[in-house]
Design a protein around this motif. Structure first.
Motif, PDB file in Angstrom:
ATOM      1  N   GLY A 295       0.820  -1.207   0.000  1.00  0.00           N
ATOM      2  CA  GLY A 295       0.000   0.000   0.000  1.00  0.00           C
ATOM      3  C   GLY A 295       0.853   1.255   0.000  1.00  0.00           C
ATOM      4  O   GLY A 295       0.550   2.229  -0.694  1.00  0.00           O
ATOM      5  N   MET A 296       1.959   1.230   0.754  1.00  0.00           N
ATOM      6  CA  MET A 296       2.889   2.362   0.764  1.00  0.00           C
ATOM      7  C   MET A 296       3.559   2.524  -0.590  1.00  0.00           C
ATOM      8  O   MET A 296       3.689   3.632  -1.116  1.00  0.00           O
TER       9      MET A 296
ATOM     10  N   GLY B 285       0.611   3.383  -3.136  1.00  0.00           N
ATOM     11  CA  GLY B 285      -0.239   4.499  -2.726  1.00  0.00           C
ATOM     12  C   GLY B 285       0.470   5.825  -2.650  1.00  0.00           C
ATOM     13  O   GLY B 285      -0.116   6.873  -2.958  1.00  0.00           O
ATOM     14  N   ALA B 286       1.766   5.829  -2.251  1.00  0.00           N
ATOM     15  CA  ALA B 286       2.470   7.102  -2.083  1.00  0.00           C
ATOM     16  C   ALA B 286       2.518   7.917  -3.373  1.00  0.00           C
ATOM     17  O   ALA B 286       2.101   9.081  -3.388  1.00  0.00           O
TER      18      ALA B 286
ATOM     19  N   MET C 178      -1.201   8.947  -4.557  1.00  0.00           N
ATOM     20  CA  MET C 178      -1.789  10.023  -3.766  1.00  0.00           C
ATOM     21  C   MET C 178      -1.027  11.338  -3.951  1.00  0.00           C
ATOM     22  O   MET C 178      -1.611  12.421  -3.860  1.00  0.00           O
TER      23      MET C 178
ATOM     24  N   VAL D 192      -4.499  -1.485   4.228  1.00  0.00           N
ATOM     25  CA  VAL D 192      -4.153  -0.852   2.951  1.00  0.00           C
ATOM     26  C   VAL D 192      -4.524   0.631   2.976  1.00  0.00           C
ATOM     27  O   VAL D 192      -3.753   1.491   2.531  1.00  0.00           O
ATOM     28  N   VAL D 193      -5.710   0.932   3.518  1.00  0.00           N
ATOM     29  CA  VAL D 193      -6.143   2.332   3.631  1.00  0.00           C
ATOM     30  C   VAL D 193      -5.152   3.131   4.479  1.00  0.00           C
ATOM     31  O   VAL D 193      -4.738   4.246   4.108  1.00  0.00           O
TER      32      VAL D 193
ATOM     33  N   VAL E 193      -1.854   3.741   2.481  1.00  0.00           N
ATOM     34  CA  VAL E 193      -1.970   4.789   1.461  1.00  0.00           C
ATOM     35  C   VAL E 193      -1.910   6.167   2.123  1.00  0.00           C
ATOM     36  O   VAL E 193      -1.221   7.079   1.632  1.00  0.00           O
TER      37      VAL E 193
ATOM     38  N   GLY F  30       1.696   6.880   3.183  1.00  0.00           N
ATOM     39  CA  GLY F  30       2.525   7.270   2.047  1.00  0.00           C
ATOM     40  C   GLY F  30       2.267   8.700   1.613  1.00  0.00           C
ATOM     41  O   GLY F  30       3.208   9.458   1.323  1.00  0.00           O
ATOM     42  N   ALA F  31       0.996   9.082   1.575  1.00  0.00           N
ATOM     43  CA  ALA F  31       0.647  10.451   1.182  1.00  0.00           C
ATOM     44  C   ALA F  31       1.198  11.457   2.187  1.00  0.00           C
ATOM     45  O   ALA F  31       1.751  12.497   1.809  1.00  0.00           O
TER      46      ALA F  31
ATOM     47  N   SER G 251       7.635  10.923  -3.129  1.00  0.00           N
ATOM     48  CA  SER G 251       6.752   9.785  -2.880  1.00  0.00           C
ATOM     49  C   SER G 251       7.314   8.508  -3.497  1.00  0.00           C
ATOM     50  O   SER G 251       7.221   7.426  -2.909  1.00  0.00           O
TER      51      SER G 251
ATOM     52  N   SER H 133       8.508   4.795  -2.023  1.00  0.00           N
ATOM     53  CA  SER H 133       8.260   3.487  -2.622  1.00  0.00           C
ATOM     54  C   SER H 133       9.560   2.697  -2.747  1.00  0.00           C
ATOM     55  O   SER H 133       9.587   1.484  -2.535  1.00  0.00           O
TER      56      SER H 133
END
Length: 402
Positions: free
Chosen positions: A52-53, A56-57, A60, A101-102, A105, A108-109, A330, A334
């Motif tokens: 997710g990171m 998502g990073a 987002m 996962v939420v 994300v 990461g943002a 971001s 990752s």
């Protein structure tokens, strides 16, 4: 030059965000029993967060590019809080997986935007130290937050650990709302996606990202298996392993603090020097691993040497990205998570091949040399880039000093 107080607020937020990533590693039996899944299935909750990171990073970062930085930080904090409330209430494994996962994300943002804000709030001579504050928050999460979260989960149930992180996230979000300037991180011109993507057309950014991934793979190839190395090879009592890992964390924090000051004087001085030190200390650890005292001292040295590079790696991406740093920052996040994934897998493969618990340490030393080779190539590329700028009459950035 001093690092602004708002940067320390962001570092405290990163402490909370970092705590949740590995906190459940010590709670897998409780989660597996409560949700009626196997231990390996519960372990996938850690992998899901890393994935997710990783994905998502950057997604987002693009999605929130034109939003005010402070608003994005607070929105990410709100989503992170919602993810932990959902996790604490989750009646099933599947819903807990969604919550992880939420949360990833949102993490990461927040990290990508916080790095941009920290750099732009800080004086030019203190940007690496500002990034060191953020990475220091992550290190303290592993030293203090993860053990504390695991203890809470073991004493009060795994759901209590998620409630605790949720409560801390409310406190840090309030601090961000109160102390981070409203216009923090704002650029003179509205950011555009094409400007952010254009950075990735050159070799410099890919060399920077490859250095990050190779370094992180080196660290986690060895760190993931420190516990069996200490007990089965060094002869340490199992009950003392957490103390040695805490000592490693102290070394990491010391390394980040010193590395931030060095990186502000010369990025490649920090990056190349740290990778040489990491390769040396990993080799020493492999050679003295049969001695309890020697292994403990070497583990501390690995923490200092390895994590001293973190400020330089993060600051390097900002230098390459110039006025379009959000997506690059971001994607660097990752890259760290790619290393988090590859390192333990490679180290585990070496153990499964029958080479013993010292093998991941030798592997880590080799990966550190790979990262060093990439960093030297990046250094050479940077010198060529700066000579090209001078040739056309543009000022070169002072990033190649050593």
């Amino acid at each position: 030059m001093r690092v602004p107080p708002a940067v320390y607020v962001l570092g405290s937020s990163v402490f909370v965000l970092g705590t949740t990533e590995f906190m459940i590693a010590g709670l897998l039996p409780e989660i597996a029993t409560d949700l009626d899944v196997t231990i390996p299935q519960a372990g996938l909750l850690i992998s899901a967060f890393a994935i997710g990171m990783t994905i998502g990073a950057p997604v987002m970062a693009v999605a929130t590019l034109r939003l005010p930085r402070k608003a994005t930080l607070l929105a990410a904090s709100a989503v992170f809080l919602a993810g932990h409330v959902l996790a604490a209430l989750a009646p099933s494994y599947e819903l807990l997986m969604v919550a992880r996962v939420v949360s990833a994300v949102a993490t990461g943002a927040f990290w990508a935007v916080a790095a941009v804000v920290a750099v732009r709030l800080s004086p030019a001579d203190a940007t690496a130290r500002a990034l060191a504050v953020l990475v220091g928050g992550l290190t303290l999460a592993n030293v203090l937050g993860v053990p504390a979260g695991t203890w809470v989960g073991q004493q009060l149930g795994w759901r209590a650990a998620f409630w605790s992180v949720a409560a801390l996230s409310v406190v840090t979000a309030a601090a961000v709302a109160a102390l981070v300037p409203r216009a923090a991180g704002a650029s003179t011109a509205p950011p555009r996606v094409r400007d952010e993507v254009r950075v990735f057309r050159g070799r410099r950014i890919w060399l920077a990202l490859a250095t990050t991934a190779a370094f992180q793979a080196a660290m986690f190839a060895a760190f993931s298996y420190f516990a069996p190395l200490l007990t089965d090879v060094a002869g340490l009592d199992e009950a003392d392993v957490p103390l040695v890992l805490a000592l490693f964390g102290v070394g990491s924090f010391l390394g980040i603090t010193v590395g931030g000051r060095i990186a502000d004087r010369g990025l490649f001085l920090n990056i190349v020097g740290s990778l040489v030190a990491l390769a040396v200390t990993m080799t020493v650890l492999a050679l003295v691993s049969g001695s309890t005292a020697g292994a403990i001292a070497a583990v501390f040295a690995v923490g200092v040497a390895g994590f001293s590079i973190a400020p330089g790696l993060n600051a390097r991406v900002f230098v390459v990205a110039g006025d379009a740093p959000t997506l690059a920052s971001s994607v660097n996040t990752s890259a760290f998570n790619v290393g988090n994934t590859l390192g333990p897998w490679l180290g585990g493969a070496a153990i499964s091949a029958g080479w013993g618990y010292v093998a991941p340490v030798w592997l880590a030393a080799g990966l550190a040399l790979v990262a060093l080779g990439v960093a030297v190539a990046a250094w050479d590329q940077e010198r060529r880039h700066e000579r090209a700028l001078v040739a056309v009459g543009r000022p070169a950035l002072a990033t190649c000093d050593a």
